[in-house]
Scaffold this active site. Structure first.
Site, PDB file in Angstrom:
ATOM      1  CG  ASN A  14      -1.981   1.020   1.180  1.00 21.21           C
ATOM      2  OD1 ASN A  14      -1.350   2.273   1.023  1.00 21.21           O
ATOM      3  ND2 ASN A  14      -3.199   0.691   1.763  1.00 21.21           N
ATOM      4  CG  ASP A  16      -2.985   4.488   0.744  1.00 20.43           C
ATOM      5  OD1 ASP A  16      -3.257   4.392  -0.549  1.00 20.43           O
ATOM      6  OD2 ASP A  16      -4.146   4.182   1.575  1.00 20.43           O
ATOM      7  CG  HIS A  17       0.749   6.343   4.822  1.00 10.99           C
ATOM      8  ND1 HIS A  17      -0.241   7.394   5.162  1.00 10.99           N
ATOM      9  CD2 HIS A  17      -0.023   5.295   5.001  1.00 10.99           C
ATOM     10  CE1 HIS A  17      -1.402   6.725   5.503  1.00 10.99           C
ATOM     11  NE2 HIS A  17      -1.046   5.628   5.644  1.00 10.99           N
ATOM     12  NE  ARG A  25       7.571  21.534   3.221  1.00 13.01           N
ATOM     13  CZ  ARG A  25       8.846  21.589   3.413  1.00 13.01           C
ATOM     14  NH1 ARG A  25       9.772  21.947   2.311  1.00 13.01           N
ATOM     15  NH2 ARG A  25       9.327  21.781   4.613  1.00 13.01           N
ATOM     16  CG  HIS A  50      -8.180   4.070   1.183  1.00  7.10           C
ATOM     17  ND1 HIS A  50      -8.350   4.136   2.474  1.00  7.10           N
ATOM     18  CD2 HIS A  50      -9.710   4.654   0.679  1.00  7.10           C
ATOM     19  CE1 HIS A  50      -9.573   4.346   3.042  1.00  7.10           C
ATOM     20  NE2 HIS A  50     -10.388   4.683   1.560  1.00  7.10           N
ATOM     21  NE  ARG A  52      -9.513   8.583   4.385  1.00  3.37           N
ATOM     22  CZ  ARG A  52      -9.508   7.454   5.401  1.00  3.37           C
ATOM     23  NH1 ARG A  52      -8.889   6.410   5.423  1.00  3.37           N
ATOM     24  NH2 ARG A  52     -10.674   7.648   6.332  1.00  3.37           N
ATOM     25  NE  ARG A  56      -7.655  11.413   5.346  1.00  3.62           N
ATOM     26  CZ  ARG A  56      -7.965  10.769   6.391  1.00  3.62           C
ATOM     27  NH1 ARG A  56      -7.574   9.945   7.324  1.00  3.62           N
ATOM     28  NH2 ARG A  56      -9.305  11.195   7.011  1.00  3.62           N
ATOM     29  CG  HIS A  57      -3.655   8.722   1.791  1.00  3.24           C
ATOM     30  ND1 HIS A  57      -4.594   7.895   0.961  1.00  3.24           N
ATOM     31  CD2 HIS A  57      -4.024   8.594   2.717  1.00  3.24           C
ATOM     32  CE1 HIS A  57      -5.344   7.292   1.583  1.00  3.24           C
ATOM     33  NE2 HIS A  57      -5.025   7.652   2.677  1.00  3.24           N
ATOM     34  CD  GLU A  77      -6.943  -0.313   0.877  1.00  2.00           C
ATOM     35  OE1 GLU A  77      -6.209  -1.242   1.315  1.00  2.00           O
ATOM     36  OE2 GLU A  77      -6.929   0.890   1.595  1.00  2.00           O
ATOM     37  CB  THR A 107      -5.783   4.840   9.438  1.00  2.00           C
ATOM     38  OG1 THR A 107      -5.794   3.714   8.944  1.00  2.00           O
ATOM     39  CG2 THR A 107      -5.872   4.127  11.257  1.00  2.00           C
ATOM     40  CB  THR A 108      -9.565   2.077   7.055  1.00  2.00           C
ATOM     41  OG1 THR A 108      -9.115   2.793   6.161  1.00  2.00           O
ATOM     42  CG2 THR A 108     -10.988   1.265   6.904  1.00  2.00           C
ATOM     43  CD  GLU A 158      -7.070  -6.229   2.882  1.00  2.00           C
ATOM     44  OE1 GLU A 158      -7.291  -6.315   1.803  1.00  2.00           O
ATOM     45  OE2 GLU A 158      -6.410  -5.598   3.808  1.00  2.00           O
ATOM     46  CG  HIS A 201      -5.320  -1.714   9.564  1.00  2.00           C
ATOM     47  ND1 HIS A 201      -5.725  -0.307   8.784  1.00  2.00           N
ATOM     48  CD2 HIS A 201      -5.126  -0.883  10.713  1.00  2.00           C
ATOM     49  CE1 HIS A 201      -5.882   0.646   9.267  1.00  2.00           C
ATOM     50  NE2 HIS A 201      -5.540   0.458  10.461  1.00  2.00           N
ATOM     51  N   GLY A 202      -1.736  -2.553   9.851  1.00  2.00           N
ATOM     52  CA  GLY A 202      -0.985  -2.341  11.198  1.00  2.00           C
ATOM     53  C   GLY A 202       0.049  -3.397  11.111  1.00  2.00           C
ATOM     54  N   GLY A 223       0.990  -1.083   4.503  1.00  4.28           N
ATOM     55  CA  GLY A 223       1.470   0.115   3.989  1.00  4.28           C
ATOM     56  C   GLY A 223       2.440   0.840   4.857  1.00  4.28           C
ATOM     57  CG  HIS A 224       1.857   4.112   8.723  1.00  4.38           C
ATOM     58  ND1 HIS A 224       2.382   3.771   9.744  1.00  4.38           N
ATOM     59  CD2 HIS A 224       1.675   5.333   8.642  1.00  4.38           C
ATOM     60  CE1 HIS A 224       2.780   4.872  10.254  1.00  4.38           C
ATOM     61  NE2 HIS A 224       2.230   5.854   9.723  1.00  4.38           N
TER      62      HIS A 224
HETATM   63  N1  PXP Z   1      -6.001  -3.060   3.915  1.00  4.33           N
HETATM   64  C1  PXP Z   1      -6.714  -2.092   3.907  1.00  4.33           C
HETATM   65  C2  PXP Z   1      -7.992  -2.620   3.414  1.00  4.33           C
HETATM   66  C3  PXP Z   1      -6.754  -0.718   4.534  1.00  4.33           C
HETATM   67  O1  PXP Z   1      -7.479   0.199   4.584  1.00  4.33           O
HETATM   68  C4  PXP Z   1      -5.273  -0.587   4.718  1.00  4.33           C
HETATM   69  C5  PXP Z   1      -4.859   0.639   5.354  1.00  4.33           C
HETATM   70  O2  PXP Z   1      -5.354   1.960   4.207  1.00  4.33           O
HETATM   71  C6  PXP Z   1      -4.231  -1.491   4.841  1.00  4.33           C
HETATM   72  C7  PXP Z   1      -4.604  -2.844   4.437  1.00  4.33           C
HETATM   73  C8  PXP Z   1      -3.041  -1.362   5.198  1.00  4.33           C
HETATM   74  O3  PXP Z   1      -2.599  -1.055   6.530  1.00  4.33           O
HETATM   75  P1  PXP Z   1      -1.486  -0.378   7.231  1.00  4.33           P
HETATM   76  O4  PXP Z   1      -1.008   0.917   6.354  1.00  4.33           O
HETATM   77  O5  PXP Z   1      -1.745  -0.286   8.538  1.00  4.33           O
HETATM   78  O6  PXP Z   1      -0.484  -1.226   6.704  1.00  4.33           O
END
Ligand code: PXP
Length: 255
Positions: A14, A16-17, A25, A50, A52, A56-57, A77, A107-108, A158, A201-202, A223-224
């Site tokens: 992912n 996004d970040h 910036r 994702h 949104r 935002r990203h 997403e 976050t979600t 998921e 996630h996480g 992702g993060h």
């Molecule tokens: N899967 C889904 C459906 C998510 O919404 C996210 C966060 O955007 C992730 C995975 C990835 O989560 P993380 O960024 O905490 O790794």
């Protein structure tokens, strides 16, 4: 998803970040599409982004470029809104993961209430699957939600690993074990119902192995942590290490 994989467990990166940092910036740097290219080279099997409602990203143009410039399948997403549906139908990504979205959340934070929102979600799942997009529902590890996914006709779920990851971060061993057990039971039940099971996630280097060892789970979306860790070790090395941890856990998992 295709790509280099030593086991049958796929890694969706992912990005996004990367866009979060870019947007801080207001310019073009760092470019999430460049990160996606690097992820592909480092062993990712897919790219997740994702879009949104508040952009935002990831932004609309990023989706367009990810579809045009990256060889890996895109997992988009999105919330179940008509605006997002129109975007998905226009770009036709490999997969769409429907997620709950609240403007004020960081976050979600939890899974989709697929059971409670059955009637609302039904037409989204149908219109996406009708054009060949693989639909996934981001749900908590819960039997009711798994049944709702089946009755909605979604081929993929998921499982939200946030509660598991959070318990680990807090050092709450009992909750960590209980959440892992919940994930294991849901992965097993979901696969038995004919669903393809993903999770995310996480997830981090510290907590990924136990989830990767659950054989019914076919894909992890991360992702993060990867983007954050890349600051210290670079994106290719970070992704390669995550891939190795996943593959090792999978290879050593109980049959
Ligand atoms: N899967 C889904 C459906 C998510 O919404 C996210 C966060 O955007 C992730 C995975 C990835 O989560 P993380 O960024 O905490 O790794």
């Amino acid at each position: 998803m295709s790509g280099r994989t030593a086991t049958d467990l796929r890694l969706g990166v992912n990005i996004d970040h990367v866009a979060t940092i870019r947007n801080a910036r207001g310019g073009d740097h760092p470019d999430p599409v460049r990160a996606a290219e690097m992820a592909a080279a480092a062993g990712a099997n897919g790219i997740t982004a994702h879009l949104r409602e508040d952009r935002r990203h990831i932004r609309d143009h990023d989706i367009e470029r990810l579809m045009g410039e990256i060889d890996l399948p895109l997992n988009l997403e999105m919330a179940a809104t008509e605006e997002m549906l129109a975007i998905a139908l226009r770009h036709r990504p490999h997969a769409v993961c429907i997620v709950p979205e609240r403007r004020e959340e960081v976050t979600t934070e939890g899974g989709l209430d697929a059971a409670g929102q059955h009637n609302h979600l039904k037409s989204f799942v149908t219109r996406l699957t009708d054009v060949g997009i693989r639909v996934s529902l981001f749900i908590n590890a819960d039997a009711l939600q798994l049944q709702a996914a089946v009755s909605l006709g979604a081929p993929v779920v998921e499982l939200h690993t946030g509660a598991y990851a959070h318990a680990g971060d807090e050092g709450d061993a009992a909750k960590f074990a209980a959440e892992l057990e919940r994930l294991a039971a849901s992965a097993h039940a979901g696969a038995a119902m004919g669903l393809e099971v993903h999770a995310g996630h996480g997830l981090t280097f510290d907590n990924v192995s136990a989830v990767a060892a659950l054989r019914e789970i076919r894909e992890l979306n991360i992702g993060h942590f990867l983007i954050g860790e890349a600051i210290f070790d670079g994106l290719p090395a970070t992704i390669a290490r995550m891939r190795d941890l996943m593959d090792k856990a999978r290879a050593e998992a109980r049959p």
